[in-house]
Write a protein that holds these residues in place. Sequence first.
Motif, PDB file in Angstrom:
ATOM      1  N   HIS A  52      56.437  41.506  62.333  1.00 33.31           N
ATOM      2  CA  HIS A  52      55.910  42.857  61.920  1.00 33.31           C
ATOM      3  C   HIS A  52      55.049  42.839  60.742  1.00 33.31           C
ATOM      4  CE1 HIS A  52      58.598  44.456  65.080  1.00 33.31           C
ATOM      5  NE2 HIS A  52      59.752  44.133  64.339  1.00 33.31           N
ATOM      6  N   ALA A  53      55.348  42.260  59.777  1.00 39.07           N
ATOM      7  CA  ALA A  53      54.497  42.310  58.453  1.00 39.07           C
ATOM      8  C   ALA A  53      54.517  41.014  57.651  1.00 39.07           C
ATOM      9  CB  ALA A  53      55.017  43.683  57.533  1.00 39.07           C
ATOM     10  N   VAL A  54      53.382  40.762  57.050  1.00 40.17           N
ATOM     11  CA  VAL A  54      53.059  40.007  55.982  1.00 40.17           C
ATOM     12  C   VAL A  54      53.014  40.752  54.811  1.00 40.17           C
ATOM     13  CG1 VAL A  54      51.971  38.088  54.969  1.00 40.17           C
ATOM     14  CG2 VAL A  54      52.377  37.922  57.493  1.00 40.17           C
ATOM     15  N   ALA A  55      53.465  40.555  53.702  1.00 42.24           N
ATOM     16  CA  ALA A  55      53.556  41.378  52.428  1.00 42.24           C
ATOM     17  C   ALA A  55      53.007  40.420  51.348  1.00 42.24           C
ATOM     18  CB  ALA A  55      54.596  42.157  51.984  1.00 42.24           C
ATOM     19  N   VAL A  56      51.525  40.577  50.934  1.00 41.97           N
ATOM     20  CA  VAL A  56      51.327  39.856  49.698  1.00 41.97           C
ATOM     21  C   VAL A  56      51.807  40.684  48.448  1.00 41.97           C
ATOM     22  CG1 VAL A  56      49.096  39.025  48.644  1.00 41.97           C
ATOM     23  CG2 VAL A  56      49.054  39.056  51.006  1.00 41.97           C
ATOM     24  N   CYS A  57      52.282  40.021  47.380  1.00 37.06           N
ATOM     25  CA  CYS A  57      52.728  40.428  46.506  1.00 37.06           C
ATOM     26  C   CYS A  57      52.652  39.287  45.195  1.00 37.06           C
ATOM     27  CB  CYS A  57      54.246  40.598  46.446  1.00 37.06           C
ATOM     28  SG  CYS A  57      54.784  41.836  47.751  1.00 37.06           S
ATOM     29  N   THR A  58      51.605  38.761  45.302  1.00 34.23           N
ATOM     30  CA  THR A  58      51.088  37.473  44.327  1.00 34.23           C
ATOM     31  C   THR A  58      50.490  37.940  43.063  1.00 34.23           C
ATOM     32  OG1 THR A  58      48.979  37.708  45.172  1.00 34.23           O
ATOM     33  CG2 THR A  58      50.545  36.073  45.937  1.00 34.23           C
ATOM     34  N   GLY A  59      50.673  39.443  42.479  1.00 32.37           N
ATOM     35  CA  GLY A  59      50.280  39.879  41.297  1.00 32.37           C
ATOM     36  C   GLY A  59      49.032  39.665  40.848  1.00 32.37           C
ATOM     37  N   THR A  60      48.557  39.102  39.323  1.00 33.21           N
ATOM     38  CA  THR A  60      47.434  38.888  38.928  1.00 33.21           C
ATOM     39  C   THR A  60      47.796  37.567  37.765  1.00 33.21           C
ATOM     40  OG1 THR A  60      48.158  40.397  37.006  1.00 33.21           O
ATOM     41  CG2 THR A  60      47.032  41.211  38.632  1.00 33.21           C
ATOM     42  N   ARG A  61      46.554  37.341  37.326  1.00 34.52           N
ATOM     43  CA  ARG A  61      46.559  36.323  36.321  1.00 34.52           C
ATOM     44  C   ARG A  61      45.696  36.670  35.010  1.00 34.52           C
ATOM     45  NH1 ARG A  61      46.018  32.840  41.294  1.00 34.52           N
ATOM     46  NH2 ARG A  61      47.968  31.504  41.557  1.00 34.52           N
ATOM     47  N   ALA A  62      45.747  35.996  34.052  1.00 37.41           N
ATOM     48  CA  ALA A  62      44.759  36.468  32.932  1.00 37.41           C
ATOM     49  C   ALA A  62      43.444  36.256  33.358  1.00 37.41           C
ATOM     50  CB  ALA A  62      45.233  35.663  31.834  1.00 37.41           C
ATOM     51  N   ALA A  63      42.845  37.142  32.972  1.00 34.32           N
ATOM     52  CA  ALA A  63      41.288  37.087  33.124  1.00 34.32           C
ATOM     53  C   ALA A  63      40.614  36.588  31.870  1.00 34.32           C
ATOM     54  CB  ALA A  63      40.786  38.416  33.586  1.00 34.32           C
ATOM     55  N   LEU A  64      39.946  35.350  31.856  1.00 36.85           N
ATOM     56  CA  LEU A  64      39.543  34.720  30.495  1.00 36.85           C
ATOM     57  C   LEU A  64      37.919  34.922  30.876  1.00 36.85           C
ATOM     58  CD1 LEU A  64      41.598  31.549  30.406  1.00 36.85           C
ATOM     59  CD2 LEU A  64      41.597  33.589  28.851  1.00 36.85           C
ATOM     60  N   PRO A  65      37.245  35.186  29.738  1.00 28.61           N
ATOM     61  CA  PRO A  65      35.884  35.223  29.618  1.00 28.61           C
ATOM     62  C   PRO A  65      35.344  34.052  29.665  1.00 28.61           C
ATOM     63  CG  PRO A  65      36.557  35.660  27.424  1.00 28.61           C
ATOM     64  CD  PRO A  65      37.775  35.460  28.314  1.00 28.61           C
ATOM     65  N   ASP A  66      33.795  34.001  30.221  1.00 27.91           N
ATOM     66  CA  ASP A  66      33.168  32.829  30.402  1.00 27.91           C
ATOM     67  C   ASP A  66      32.317  32.498  28.949  1.00 27.91           C
ATOM     68  OD1 ASP A  66      31.756  30.540  31.213  1.00 27.91           O
ATOM     69  OD2 ASP A  66      30.163  31.809  32.408  1.00 27.91           O
ATOM     70  N   LEU A  67      33.143  31.773  27.958  1.00 29.31           N
ATOM     71  CA  LEU A  67      32.298  31.573  26.761  1.00 29.31           C
ATOM     72  C   LEU A  67      32.453  29.912  26.457  1.00 29.31           C
ATOM     73  CD1 LEU A  67      34.891  34.052  24.702  1.00 29.31           C
ATOM     74  CD2 LEU A  67      32.431  34.356  25.239  1.00 29.31           C
ATOM     75  N   PRO A  68      31.399  29.603  25.908  1.00 30.45           N
ATOM     76  CA  PRO A  68      31.193  28.042  25.493  1.00 30.45           C
ATOM     77  C   PRO A  68      32.408  27.701  24.601  1.00 30.45           C
ATOM     78  CG  PRO A  68      29.115  29.273  24.995  1.00 30.45           C
ATOM     79  CD  PRO A  68      30.271  30.489  25.402  1.00 30.45           C
ATOM     80  N   GLY A  69      32.818  26.631  25.058  1.00 29.94           N
ATOM     81  CA  GLY A  69      34.146  25.880  24.429  1.00 29.94           C
ATOM     82  C   GLY A  69      35.160  26.380  24.721  1.00 29.94           C
ATOM     83  N   LEU A  70      35.469  27.333  25.627  1.00 24.74           N
ATOM     84  CA  LEU A  70      36.785  27.944  25.730  1.00 24.74           C
ATOM     85  C   LEU A  70      37.815  26.894  26.449  1.00 24.74           C
ATOM     86  CD1 LEU A  70      38.599  30.177  25.925  1.00 24.74           C
ATOM     87  CD2 LEU A  70      37.694  31.141  28.242  1.00 24.74           C
ATOM     88  N   GLY A  71      37.199  26.203  27.346  1.00 25.79           N
ATOM     89  CA  GLY A  71      38.057  25.198  28.010  1.00 25.79           C
ATOM     90  C   GLY A  71      38.576  24.259  27.286  1.00 25.79           C
ATOM     91  N   GLY A  72      38.028  23.653  26.287  1.00 25.38           N
ATOM     92  CA  GLY A  72      38.457  22.667  25.353  1.00 25.38           C
ATOM     93  C   GLY A  72      39.268  23.006  24.100  1.00 25.38           C
ATOM     94  N   ALA A  73      39.240  24.394  24.057  1.00 24.81           N
ATOM     95  CA  ALA A  73      39.693  24.996  22.731  1.00 24.81           C
ATOM     96  C   ALA A  73      41.498  25.086  22.825  1.00 24.81           C
ATOM     97  CB  ALA A  73      39.180  26.363  22.432  1.00 24.81           C
ATOM     98  N   GLY A  74      41.860  25.021  23.899  1.00 25.68           N
ATOM     99  CA  GLY A  74      43.521  25.280  24.062  1.00 25.68           C
ATOM    100  C   GLY A  74      43.767  26.690  23.783  1.00 25.68           C
ATOM    101  N   ALA A  75      42.989  27.668  24.130  1.00 22.35           N
ATOM    102  CA  ALA A  75      43.204  28.850  23.894  1.00 22.35           C
ATOM    103  C   ALA A  75      44.486  29.596  24.745  1.00 22.35           C
ATOM    104  CB  ALA A  75      42.096  29.681  24.292  1.00 22.35           C
ATOM    105  N   TRP A  76      45.281  30.586  24.202  1.00 22.87           N
ATOM    106  CA  TRP A  76      46.577  30.999  24.813  1.00 22.87           C
ATOM    107  C   TRP A  76      46.080  32.132  25.583  1.00 22.87           C
ATOM    108  CZ3 TRP A  76      50.544  32.378  20.348  1.00 22.87           C
ATOM    109  CH2 TRP A  76      50.934  30.796  19.760  1.00 22.87           C
ATOM    110  N   THR A  77      46.787  32.146  26.789  1.00 22.21           N
ATOM    111  CA  THR A  77      46.986  33.500  27.391  1.00 22.21           C
ATOM    112  C   THR A  77      48.197  34.086  26.842  1.00 22.21           C
ATOM    113  OG1 THR A  77      48.075  32.582  29.226  1.00 22.21           O
ATOM    114  CG2 THR A  77      45.500  32.629  29.357  1.00 22.21           C
ATOM    115  N   SER A  78      48.630  35.048  27.841  1.00 19.46           N
ATOM    116  CA  SER A  78      49.892  35.948  27.550  1.00 19.46           C
ATOM    117  C   SER A  78      50.899  34.732  27.826  1.00 19.46           C
ATOM    118  CB  SER A  78      49.982  37.000  28.276  1.00 19.46           C
ATOM    119  OG  SER A  78      49.657  36.816  29.743  1.00 19.46           O
TER     120      SER A  78
END
Length: 474
Positions: free
Chosen positions: A140-166
Amino acid sequence: MSGSEEFDVVVIGAGPTGENLADRARAGGLSVAIVEGELVGGECSYWACMPSKAMLRPPAALRDARRLRGAREAVTGALDAAAVLRRRDGFASHWKDHGQVAWLESAGITLVRGHGRLDGPRRVRVEGTDWDRRVLTARHAVAVCTGTRAALPDLPGLGGAGAWTSREATGSAAVPARLAVVGGGAVATELATAWSALGSRVTLLVRGSGLLPRMEPFAGELVAAALRESGVDVRTGVSVRGLTRDREVALDLGEHGELRTDEVLFATGRRAATEDLGLETVGLEPGGWIAVDDTGLAVGVDGGWLYAAGDVNGRALLTHQGKYQARVFGTAIADRAAGRDLDVAPWGRSVATADRAGAPQVVFTDPEAASVGLTLAEATARGLRVRAVDYDLADVAGASLHADGYRGRARAVIDLDRETVVGATFVGSGVTELLHSATVAVTAEVPLGRLWHAVPAYPTISEVWLRLLETWRG
């Protein structure tokens, strides 16, 4: 190993929304499988609502005691940050999901662990860790309930800075000496409040001109003032241009110079968790929100079988609204499967009307901020003829008893043509418990003439309702 199984309903995502939708479909007599690649219970249980509020409550209790003569004299020690974090870990079930799994079993819902992807109409392919794949087919149905993830800005150095999300910010085992929080919404302000109380020197960096932009302006103003009084360095109109990490994190703030800190948290919004969901196999664009009608059916998918509930559809990114949608949509799935007519009139059994008209929100800062319905600006933009009625909560007897030197404010947004409340906002200590009465008034469209007869008990903070109505009548 591989296998193929058939169920009436397949739910992808076992957070609060997925669990509730599965439960409603199961209560309607349908067989249900639920697919989860992480912990059963989802974001709210382990990385958001529960751990963050567990971190916020002990400091709030301590502040409340210190605001009362006679009680403040009994407060002889400081907050025990380690004990607060241990208590938080308990509320996050130490990041184990045994209890949630046991509930699914008791409800007769089949749990399939692994990453679920759509694989054409009514098919979900699941890749597991101890087996190759399974294919689940939904009658009868498939229900997608996968929610969201943190949206991070596209910033120089972000990937290697070990920044926190929630996630990192609600799970850290240690209190950072210095913490920069980037953002001005609910997550940013709550976690700035929590970590400051636990001993961090917090700097809050806000790109816009104020905090809590989705609420009435006075809410952000009062919260910002209180954060500053508590020692948080609140900076508005500031953007992060890039960052680097050596022994510490260096944030490039452009014309505002550089900020050095031990950890940095980005609380800059959320994005739909749909990028690896197989949406392209059913004609939808991957990576975006799944638009739905008021019964939960995905727009643009033929056959009336694909549903999306909770944050993933972008209607109201709040756990309680996701659970509300789940109850409505799960019941609609069961009714459609049984051939029963749906009640699709506004506020009917089969539609999620409250997403647009009465979604309540609480921000557990100090002071708390709580709102439901429309702000004055939103109501005006919709073309409603409205009036804002404001009242100083400090002038309510219950508030003055609640805390010495109480500060707060209440606003009701009145529809002048219908004489009903279309929005309400409260800011102050203890105002979260005012919100449900406001939600009832807004969603039930209670006429002001009848609301006048809903007498608040004396002396409580709820007496503000009487004061708002008196101000309205003049």
